[in-house]
Design a protein around this motif. Sequence first.
Motif, PDB file in Angstrom:
ATOM      1  N   LYS A 255       0.863  -1.192   0.000  1.00 49.22           N
ATOM      2  CA  LYS A 255       0.000   0.000   0.000  1.00 49.22           C
ATOM      3  C   LYS A 255       0.893   1.234   0.000  1.00 49.22           C
ATOM      4  O   LYS A 255       1.703   1.424   0.900  1.00 49.22           O
ATOM      5  CB  LYS A 255      -0.900   0.015   1.240  1.00 49.22           C
ATOM      6  CG  LYS A 255      -1.621   1.357   1.486  1.00 49.22           C
ATOM      7  CD  LYS A 255      -2.533   1.328   2.706  1.00 49.22           C
ATOM      8  CE  LYS A 255      -3.078   2.730   3.033  1.00 49.22           C
ATOM      9  NZ  LYS A 255      -3.957   2.760   4.228  1.00 49.22           N
ATOM     10  N   ASP A 260      -2.483  10.409   3.316  1.00 52.46           N
ATOM     11  CA  ASP A 260      -3.884  10.022   3.514  1.00 52.46           C
ATOM     12  C   ASP A 260      -4.593  11.073   4.369  1.00 52.46           C
ATOM     13  O   ASP A 260      -4.523  11.038   5.594  1.00 52.46           O
ATOM     14  CB  ASP A 260      -3.939   8.640   4.189  1.00 52.46           C
ATOM     15  CG  ASP A 260      -5.370   8.176   4.428  1.00 52.46           C
ATOM     16  OD1 ASP A 260      -6.300   8.783   3.851  1.00 52.46           O
ATOM     17  OD2 ASP A 260      -5.558   7.194   5.180  1.00 52.46           O
ATOM     18  N   ASP A 278       1.793   6.595   5.363  1.00 47.73           N
ATOM     19  CA  ASP A 278       0.784   5.620   4.946  1.00 47.73           C
ATOM     20  C   ASP A 278       1.228   4.879   3.678  1.00 47.73           C
ATOM     21  O   ASP A 278       0.465   4.102   3.111  1.00 47.73           O
ATOM     22  CB  ASP A 278      -0.552   6.338   4.719  1.00 47.73           C
ATOM     23  CG  ASP A 278      -1.751   5.439   4.941  1.00 47.73           C
ATOM     24  OD1 ASP A 278      -1.591   4.372   5.571  1.00 47.73           O
ATOM     25  OD2 ASP A 278      -2.850   5.782   4.464  1.00 47.73           O
ATOM     26  N   GLU A 339      -9.307   3.828   2.205  1.00 50.93           N
ATOM     27  CA  GLU A 339      -8.813   3.904   0.830  1.00 50.93           C
ATOM     28  C   GLU A 339      -7.746   2.857   0.517  1.00 50.93           C
ATOM     29  O   GLU A 339      -7.580   2.475  -0.634  1.00 50.93           O
ATOM     30  CB  GLU A 339      -8.265   5.302   0.555  1.00 50.93           C
ATOM     31  CG  GLU A 339      -6.808   5.556   0.974  1.00 50.93           C
ATOM     32  CD  GLU A 339      -6.559   5.406   2.476  1.00 50.93           C
ATOM     33  OE1 GLU A 339      -7.523   5.525   3.249  1.00 50.93           O
ATOM     34  OE2 GLU A 339      -5.411   5.145   2.874  1.00 50.93           O
ATOM     35  N   THR A 365      -0.459  -0.337   5.889  1.00 47.87           N
ATOM     36  CA  THR A 365      -0.877   0.383   7.098  1.00 47.87           C
ATOM     37  C   THR A 365      -2.390   0.579   6.940  1.00 47.87           C
ATOM     38  O   THR A 365      -2.862   1.647   6.609  1.00 47.87           O
ATOM     39  CB  THR A 365      -0.165   1.746   7.184  1.00 47.87           C
ATOM     40  OG1 THR A 365      -0.278   2.405   5.903  1.00 47.87           O
ATOM     41  CG2 THR A 365       1.300   1.593   7.538  1.00 47.87           C
TER      42      THR A 365
HETATM   43 ZN    ZN Z   1      -4.634   4.990   4.705  1.00 53.49          ZN
END
Ligand code: ZN
Length: 491
Positions: A255, A260, A278, A339, A365
């Motif tokens: 990710k 974020d 993030d 997300e 995360t």
């Molecule tokens: Zn996030």
Amino acid sequence: MNITFSKIAMPATGAVVLGVADGSRLNPTAAKLDKRAKGAITRAMKDANFTGKRDKTLTILVPAGTRLSRLVLLGLGDIKTLDNAGAERLGAIAYDAVAGDASAAIVLDGVGCGLAAYVAGGARLKSYRFTKYRTRDDKDSQPKLKALLVQCDSAADARKLYDGVAAIVDGIFLTRDLVTEPANFIYPESFVARAKDLTKDGVKVEALDEAAMTKLGMGSLLSVGQGSERESQMLVMRWNGAKDKNAAPLAIVGKGVCFDTGGISLKTPPGMWDMKWDMAGAGIVVGLMRALARRKAKVNIVGICGLVENMPDGKAMRPGDVVTSMSGQTIEVLNTDAEGRLVLADAMWYAQERFKPRAVIDLATLTGAIIMALAEHYAGLFSNNDELSDRLIAAGKSVGERLWRFPMGDEYDRDIKSPIADMKNIGGGKAGSITAAQFLQRFVKKDVPWAHLDIAGVVWSDKGTSLAAGGATGYGVRLLNRLVADYYEEA
Ligand code: ZN
Ligand code: BES
Ligand code: MN
């Protein structure tokens, strides 16, 4: 910091760290020094109640007649039980004890050369600092140590072993650099540019831009980045170190939410700055690729990072929007702050479609709930496969990056049913880390072994860890390197 290995135990100047085993057993070098100092070391140990317990240190007055700058005793505990991770931690503790000196020697005699290599690695891990945005040097708080000598009977053996350890440390440093960078410097395209550096290590690096991802139908990932001025990217890194370059690779998916904000479901200000990291999952994937390439791992591996920035904007996705993922499945987005799963859905599907991997491991995360459950002590493990889980847990245990497996099942999956689309991107509020994993599992193809590591609690530590001074920990690189070495690499 320059690290050397030598058989010679006592340097004439600088700091010295001497190993003391359980039961106050001085190593030969320390015993000799104690004799010369007429028992001063033994007396200091008694005074301080220092008996050589593992990880304890005692700094004592430099004996008269020497030109040493500092003398530190380091507790080794029972040497028979000292493993690589323990040796690394000792190296880090030794580093902290002598970081204020220009040069130092670590003399643990009785500890083999293999462990000496890990002692050196631990010291180097602990030496990491991120100082590029400081214009003024805070002289007192900056470490001064420039040269570290680690004593060991066969310097050549230790050096060779250390080269392998150093490859992993190089990877961890790259991960820490990427994770620490603020979001005005690291965004999807600049992240890709940094990853291109891996071509020097022999890794093939490419990236899909938004046009390419649109063509492939990645409506889920793209929906997250659509409120950002920065263009989303899908980073693909390949290391084919196996004999058969066409053998199915292991796929590691990260990710990479470079920032974020939560999007239209905006986060509150306190702690929002933490969301610069993030993208730690992606940062780990890049660092792992460097580690594996630099130690020329005999394995085929593909690293894939979904890179986006989650911003609120006139073009941003709204709560309630329905998006279509590359897999064809539709998603009702009820919370734009959930997300990460939207990014991973397409990144994981793409990894499976294109590379037909033997297993998929994703790092993310993903949820605040995993921090509530495990704090910073374990990462959460979610998987459809017991063997892969057991391997990950064992690898984590051996390097000191622990994992705790959570249950999954239909009773949790029901929670992400949507009245309008194939699924929604949040559950009902309970077991948030599990419902997030259930969401991801819907993007795992039949019979593909898959594991999801929720690393929200372990990748950043303001106060530092045993191997990191504070900030990005680099968690995950050693864990996955170990997994590859123990279970996926050719002999
Ligand atoms: Zn996030
Ligand atoms: N990036 C966060 C999770 C996170 C929180 C990571 C704290 C590190 C520290 C993630 O995108 C997120 O916002 N998750 C939400 C999900 C919720 C809206 C279902 C969360 O955990 O609150
Ligand atoms: Mn979020």
